[in-house]
Motif scaffolding. Structure first.
Motif, PDB file in Angstrom:
ATOM      1  N   UNK A  28       0.829  -1.210   0.000  1.00 35.27           N
ATOM      2  CA  UNK A  28       0.000   0.000   0.000  1.00 35.27           C
ATOM      3  C   UNK A  28       0.860   1.256   0.000  1.00 35.27           C
ATOM      4  N   UNK A  29       2.040   1.176   0.590  1.00 30.61           N
ATOM      5  CA  UNK A  29       2.936   2.335   0.579  1.00 30.61           C
ATOM      6  C   UNK A  29       3.437   2.649  -0.821  1.00 30.61           C
ATOM      7  N   UNK A  30       3.471   1.648  -1.673  1.00 31.22           N
ATOM      8  CA  UNK A  30       3.866   1.862  -3.070  1.00 31.22           C
ATOM      9  C   UNK A  30       2.667   2.319  -3.900  1.00 31.22           C
ATOM     10  N   UNK A  31       1.522   1.660  -3.672  1.00 35.98           N
ATOM     11  CA  UNK A  31       0.339   1.940  -4.485  1.00 35.98           C
ATOM     12  C   UNK A  31      -0.284   3.280  -4.122  1.00 35.98           C
ATOM     13  N   UNK A  32      -0.351   3.601  -2.818  1.00 30.94           N
ATOM     14  CA  UNK A  32      -1.106   4.776  -2.394  1.00 30.94           C
ATOM     15  C   UNK A  32      -0.557   6.098  -2.947  1.00 30.94           C
ATOM     16  N   UNK A  33       0.761   6.338  -2.973  1.00 33.85           N
ATOM     17  CA  UNK A  33       1.212   7.604  -3.576  1.00 33.85           C
ATOM     18  C   UNK A  33       0.944   7.672  -5.066  1.00 33.85           C
ATOM     19  N   UNK A  34       1.027   6.531  -5.752  1.00 35.82           N
ATOM     20  CA  UNK A  34       0.702   6.509  -7.182  1.00 35.82           C
ATOM     21  C   UNK A  34      -0.773   6.812  -7.380  1.00 35.82           C
ATOM     22  N   UNK A  35      -1.612   6.207  -6.532  1.00 34.76           N
ATOM     23  CA  UNK A  35      -3.049   6.472  -6.608  1.00 34.76           C
ATOM     24  C   UNK A  35      -3.346   7.936  -6.311  1.00 34.76           C
ATOM     25  N   UNK A  36      -2.671   8.472  -5.274  1.00 38.33           N
ATOM     26  CA  UNK A  36      -2.848   9.885  -4.951  1.00 38.33           C
ATOM     27  C   UNK A  36      -2.458  10.785  -6.114  1.00 38.33           C
ATOM     28  N   UNK A  37      -1.354  10.452  -6.782  1.00 39.51           N
ATOM     29  CA  UNK A  37      -0.908  11.242  -7.935  1.00 39.51           C
ATOM     30  C   UNK A  37      -1.913  11.167  -9.073  1.00 39.51           C
ATOM     31  N   UNK A  38      -2.458   9.978  -9.312  1.00 40.10           N
ATOM     32  CA  UNK A  38      -3.418   9.803 -10.411  1.00 40.10           C
ATOM     33  C   UNK A  38      -4.719  10.554 -10.142  1.00 40.10           C
ATOM     34  N   UNK A  39      -5.216  10.487  -8.894  1.00 41.49           N
ATOM     35  CA  UNK A  39      -6.456  11.191  -8.564  1.00 41.49           C
ATOM     36  C   UNK A  39      -6.248  12.695  -8.667  1.00 41.49           C
ATOM     37  N   UNK A  43      -8.889   8.522   3.374  1.00 42.02           N
ATOM     38  CA  UNK A  43     -10.188   8.133   3.907  1.00 42.02           C
ATOM     39  C   UNK A  43     -10.546   6.702   3.523  1.00 42.02           C
ATOM     40  N   UNK A  44     -10.319   6.340   2.272  1.00 40.04           N
ATOM     41  CA  UNK A  44     -10.603   4.972   1.833  1.00 40.04           C
ATOM     42  C   UNK A  44      -9.739   3.984   2.610  1.00 40.04           C
ATOM     43  N   UNK A  45      -8.455   4.314   2.791  1.00 42.11           N
ATOM     44  CA  UNK A  45      -7.562   3.430   3.541  1.00 42.11           C
ATOM     45  C   UNK A  45      -8.018   3.289   4.988  1.00 42.11           C
ATOM     46  N   UNK A  46      -8.482   4.375   5.596  1.00 39.25           N
ATOM     47  CA  UNK A  46      -8.969   4.318   6.978  1.00 39.25           C
ATOM     48  C   UNK A  46     -10.221   3.450   7.074  1.00 39.25           C
ATOM     49  N   UNK A  47     -11.068   3.525   6.065  1.00 37.14           N
ATOM     50  CA  UNK A  47     -12.277   2.703   6.022  1.00 37.14           C
ATOM     51  C   UNK A  47     -11.889   1.224   5.993  1.00 37.14           C
TER      52      UNK A  47
END
Length: 508
Positions: A199-210, A403-407
């Motif tokens: 998730x530490x790899x995916x989440x910043x990429x996801x954040x950048x894409x959003x 927020x999604x990760x916290x959910x």
């Protein structure tokens, strides 16, 4: 040649007064420097006293009180280091002052921690280590004490060095190191750790894409339109409605668990209804703000101020919901282990009482108020240039991802996501400047002359050199941040293992 008159020395009284004034200035400077640590120490003491009202008279209360003090210290360090994720973009875009941003973040940090901080805290408390392989609750207690102390000290050092490291890396690494010291490598739930690491790899990429997707929407529907103000009056309420609906849905689904678990369908309904209400209410508000504004990008700053403030509040809530676990997750494990000792049961799944969430939320808020401004400018201004529109995309993307990760209950790194979103905005701007047909047409009409869509080789080379000059220096800031991220987890694990070994020798 006339003889010069000797210069008269200052009277002794004047020299003494100057020395006294210098001493007073030095004393005031020293007092200001000690005010922050003094307030921090006072909060740690108050956190211990607050915890004592819930555990006094029970077995192991002294250990719980000490752990609560350590959790308060850890929470303050999280607030000091992670405040960049909440308001860095907004302050960097000059949409809010530093003081207003800090107060806003403090309020929503506490709200997020108290209303929605339990899920991730449970993962930190009981998911990383395999309690069945740890010999006794007492071993678990001192392992978690070591993890708290190691992570807090490491984050404190990083904040002092102006390095925005991942506090999630710190506590996950510290819990791993202490768990290994307690029962070897088999005590770690490597499957969960692998998921967290992924998730530490995916989440910043996801954040950048959003962030890039929202920026594309803003550019295509507002910025590169002939009538910017009319387009903004249409789309800014829509953007606010989306943000408000997502936040309301999340709060219903996760925050509602504190009272009664709602269904996902109810949360979705609340999100849609709230978003539509916010969209409708904001239409006349944005229309009034747009009155008299000139049809240029500078005018859009005013219209995006409300969305940016709301997105900063959303990010603060999300950060409190996710990162409070880094402080009170180990505390929850310690409280559960102490109760195991008292009742004779073993390896219970620890709950997260409200008083622990309060300590974590207040500690994060106090830390960002005392020491947060030290790191705001790095994320907010030095990676890429942010205006209110870009800053809104960064804050909204970061908030949604966290927020999604916290959910889900996944302890992602909000630092990773925020920096990833900022970096994604910068990279998208480069791509869009070179490839957008709408931007080309807009610039052609605006200039009143025909612009050839394919520049000559010499012009293309000049443009490439200009892009490198504008962005490459800013990219260099990411190198030190990435180095800090890579080092954080093993450093925290090693430090926690050393402290845990010492504690086992002294107390067991």
């Amino acid at each position: 040649m006339a003889q010069q008159k000797p210069r008269l020395a200052k009277p002794t009284l004047d020299k003494d007064l100057e020395k006294l004034s210098s001493v007073e200035d030095a004393a005031r400077h020293t007092a200001r420097g000690l005010a922050g640590p003094g307030v921090a120490l006072l909060f740690i003491i108050l956190a211990a006293i607050f915890a004592s009202t819930y555990v006094t008279g029970t077995s192991g209360s002294v250990i719980v009180i000490a752990a609560a003090a350590l959790a308060g210290y850890m929470a303050m360090n999280i607030g000091a280091n992670d405040v960049t994720n909440n308001i860095g973009a907004a302050v960097g875009a000059r949409a809010m002052t530093m003081g207003f941003g800090l107060v806003l973040a403090a309020i929503f940090e506490v709200s997020g921690a108290v209303l929605a901080g339990g899920n991730v805290a449970t993962t930190i408390a009981s998911g990383i280590t395999n309690g069945a392989l740890i010999s006794s609750p007492n071993v678990l207690i001192w392992a978690m004490m070591a993890a708290l102390l190691a992570a807090a000290v490491l984050i404190n050092i990083a904040t002092w060095a102006s390095a925005p490291i991942s506090t999630t890396h710190s506590i996950v690494g510290a819990v791993m190191g202490a768990g290994i010291a307690a029962a070897g490598f088999g005590a770690i739930n490597w499957g969960l750790v692998a998921g967290i690491t992924a998730s530490w790899v995916v989440s910043p990429v996801l954040g950048a894409m959003i962030a890039a997707a929202f920026l594309l929407l803003v550019k295509e529907t507002i910025i590169y339109r002939e009538d910017k103000i009319t387009s903004a009056k249409t789309w800014v309420p829509v953007l606010i409605g989306i943000m408000t609906g997502v936040f309301a849905g999340y709060l219903t689904l996760v925050g509602g668990n504190q009272l009664r678990a709602p269904s996902p369908y109810l949360a979705s309904l609340v999100a849609v209804v709230t978003g539509l209400i916010a969209w409708r209410v904001l239409i006349p508000v944005i229309a009034r703000q747009a009155e008299g504004l000139e049809n240029r990008n500078q005018s859009l700053r005013k219209l995006f101020r409300i969305p940016l403030i709301l997105s900063a509040a959303l990010m603060s809530f999300a950060h409190g919901a996710n990162d409070v676990s880094n402080a009170i997750g180990p505390l929850a494990a310690i409280v559960g282990a102490v109760q195991d000792v008292a009742t004779g049961s073993v390896h219970r799944m620890p709950g997260v009482p409200l008083w622990e969430l309060v300590i974590g939320g207040l500690g994060i808020s106090l830390g960002l108020l005392l020491y947060g401004p030290k790191l705001v400018r790095l994320v907010g201004a030095e990676i890429t240039k942010l205006n209110p529109m870009r800053a809104y995309c960064v804050s909204l993307s970061t908030g949604l991802t966290v927020l999604v990760a916290s959910w889900i209950g996944l302890p992602v790194s909000s630092t990773h996501i925020a920096v990833g979103a900022v970096f994604g905005v910068g990279l998208f701007r480069e791509w869009y400047t070179r490839n957008s047909k709408r931007r080309y047409e807009y610039m052609r009409v605006r200039s009143g002359r025909d612009i050839h869509p394919e520049p000559e080789p010499e012009e293309r080379e000049h443009n490439d050199d200009e892009m490198k000059r504008r962005y490459l220096v800013r990219r260099s800031h990411i190198l030190s941040i990435l180095a800090a991220w890579i080092i954080t987890l093993p450093a925290a694990a090693g430090l926690a293992a050393i402290i845990a070994t010492v504690m086992f020798a002294l107390f067991l």
